[in-house]
Write a protein that holds these residues in place. Sequence first.
Motif, short mmCIF file in Angstrom:
data_model
loop_
_atom_site.label_atom_id
_atom_site.label_comp_id
_atom_site.label_asym_id
_atom_site.label_seq_id
_atom_site.Cartn_x
_atom_site.Cartn_y
_atom_site.Cartn_z
N PRO A 53 40.91 35.72 40.76
CA PRO A 53 42.35 35.40 40.86
C PRO A 53 43.21 36.66 40.71
CG PRO A 53 41.24 33.92 39.33
CD PRO A 53 40.27 35.01 39.65
N SER A 54 44.27 36.71 41.48
CA SER A 54 45.18 37.85 41.41
C SER A 54 46.61 37.37 41.59
CB SER A 54 44.84 38.87 42.50
OG SER A 54 45.01 38.31 43.78
N ARG A 55 47.53 38.24 41.20
CA ARG A 55 48.96 37.96 41.37
C ARG A 55 49.56 39.09 42.16
NH1 ARG A 55 46.45 34.75 38.93
NH2 ARG A 55 47.07 33.38 37.25
N ARG A 56 50.20 38.76 43.26
CA ARG A 56 50.86 39.78 44.07
C ARG A 56 52.29 39.93 43.56
NH1 ARG A 56 49.73 42.62 48.38
NH2 ARG A 56 47.80 41.52 48.80
N LEU A 57 52.64 41.16 43.18
CA LEU A 57 53.97 41.44 42.65
C LEU A 57 54.89 42.04 43.70
CD1 LEU A 57 52.97 43.00 39.22
CD2 LEU A 57 53.44 40.62 39.77
N GLY A 58 54.33 42.46 44.79
CA GLY A 58 55.08 43.06 45.88
C GLY A 58 54.14 43.29 47.04
N PRO A 59 54.62 43.91 48.11
CA PRO A 59 53.76 44.08 49.28
C PRO A 59 52.53 44.95 49.02
CG PRO A 59 55.86 45.22 49.57
CD PRO A 59 55.96 44.42 48.31
N LYS A 60 52.62 45.86 48.06
CA LYS A 60 51.49 46.74 47.79
C LYS A 60 51.03 46.69 46.34
CE LYS A 60 52.61 50.10 51.34
NZ LYS A 60 52.81 51.52 51.63
N THR A 61 51.52 45.73 45.58
CA THR A 61 51.23 45.68 44.15
C THR A 61 50.52 44.38 43.79
OG1 THR A 61 53.22 46.98 43.73
CG2 THR A 61 52.22 45.87 41.84
N ILE A 62 49.30 44.50 43.28
CA ILE A 62 48.51 43.36 42.85
C ILE A 62 48.09 43.59 41.41
CG2 ILE A 62 46.38 42.06 43.19
CD1 ILE A 62 46.50 42.76 46.12
N ARG A 63 48.13 42.55 40.62
CA ARG A 63 47.67 42.63 39.23
C ARG A 63 46.70 41.49 38.97
NH1 ARG A 63 49.37 46.87 39.92
NH2 ARG A 63 50.96 48.01 38.76
N PHE A 64 45.83 41.73 38.00
CA PHE A 64 44.79 40.77 37.62
C PHE A 64 44.93 40.49 36.14
CE2 PHE A 64 43.44 43.34 41.15
CZ PHE A 64 42.86 42.44 42.03
N ARG A 65 44.99 39.23 35.77
CA ARG A 65 45.02 38.88 34.35
C ARG A 65 43.69 39.24 33.72
NH1 ARG A 65 46.69 32.96 32.96
NH2 ARG A 65 44.53 33.28 32.48
N ALA A 66 43.73 39.83 32.54
CA ALA A 66 42.50 40.24 31.84
C ALA A 66 41.60 39.03 31.61
CB ALA A 66 42.85 40.92 30.53
N ALA A 67 42.17 37.89 31.29
CA ALA A 67 41.37 36.68 31.06
C ALA A 67 40.64 36.25 32.33
CB ALA A 67 42.27 35.54 30.55
N ASP A 68 41.29 36.38 33.49
CA ASP A 68 40.65 36.04 34.76
C ASP A 68 39.49 37.01 35.07
OD1 ASP A 68 42.38 33.92 35.15
OD2 ASP A 68 43.75 35.07 36.43
N VAL A 69 39.71 38.28 34.76
CA VAL A 69 38.67 39.29 35.00
C VAL A 69 37.48 39.02 34.07
CG1 VAL A 69 38.11 41.75 34.91
CG2 VAL A 69 40.31 40.98 35.84
N ASP A 70 37.76 38.66 32.82
CA ASP A 70 36.68 38.33 31.88
C ASP A 70 35.88 37.13 32.38
OD1 ASP A 70 37.55 40.36 30.20
OD2 ASP A 70 38.65 39.02 28.86
N ALA A 71 36.57 36.11 32.88
CA ALA A 71 35.89 34.91 33.39
C ALA A 71 35.06 35.26 34.63
CB ALA A 71 36.92 33.83 33.73
N PHE A 72 35.58 36.11 35.50
CA PHE A 72 34.86 36.54 36.68
C PHE A 72 33.59 37.28 36.28
CE2 PHE A 72 34.04 39.85 39.90
CZ PHE A 72 33.81 39.06 41.02
N GLU A 73 33.71 38.15 35.29
CA GLU A 73 32.55 38.91 34.82
C GLU A 73 31.51 37.99 34.20
OE1 GLU A 73 31.86 43.06 32.51
OE2 GLU A 73 33.39 41.74 31.68
N ALA A 74 31.94 37.00 33.45
CA ALA A 74 31.00 36.07 32.82
C ALA A 74 30.26 35.23 33.86
CB ALA A 74 31.75 35.16 31.85
N ALA A 75 30.95 34.92 34.96
CA ALA A 75 30.35 34.09 36.01
C ALA A 75 29.44 34.89 36.93
CB ALA A 75 31.45 33.42 36.83
N SER A 76 29.57 36.21 36.90
CA SER A 76 28.77 37.07 37.79
C SER A 76 27.37 37.29 37.27
CB SER A 76 29.45 38.42 37.97
OG SER A 76 30.69 38.24 38.60
#
Length: 66
Positions: A43-66
């Motif tokens: 999961p990601s959040r687009r803040l502008g046309p060239k700016t994307i951010r990732f919530r740390a909790a989402d990255v942790d969940a992605f890593e746990a699922a990998s």
Amino acid sequence: MANSDDAKTAQTTDAVLTTSEVADRFGVSRATVLRWAAAGRIPSRRLGPKTIRFRAADVDAFEAAS
């Protein structure tokens, strides 16, 4: 008044990472992270046309699922 554990949890859940930070964490290129985001794998959040951010909790969940 909230205890310190509540404050730590709030900080952790509010933390955001850049594309470069996620790439460094997984040892992949920024392009790979952007492909994962475009495909909906992380999961990601687009803040502008060239700016994307990732919530740390989402990255942790992605890593746990990998």
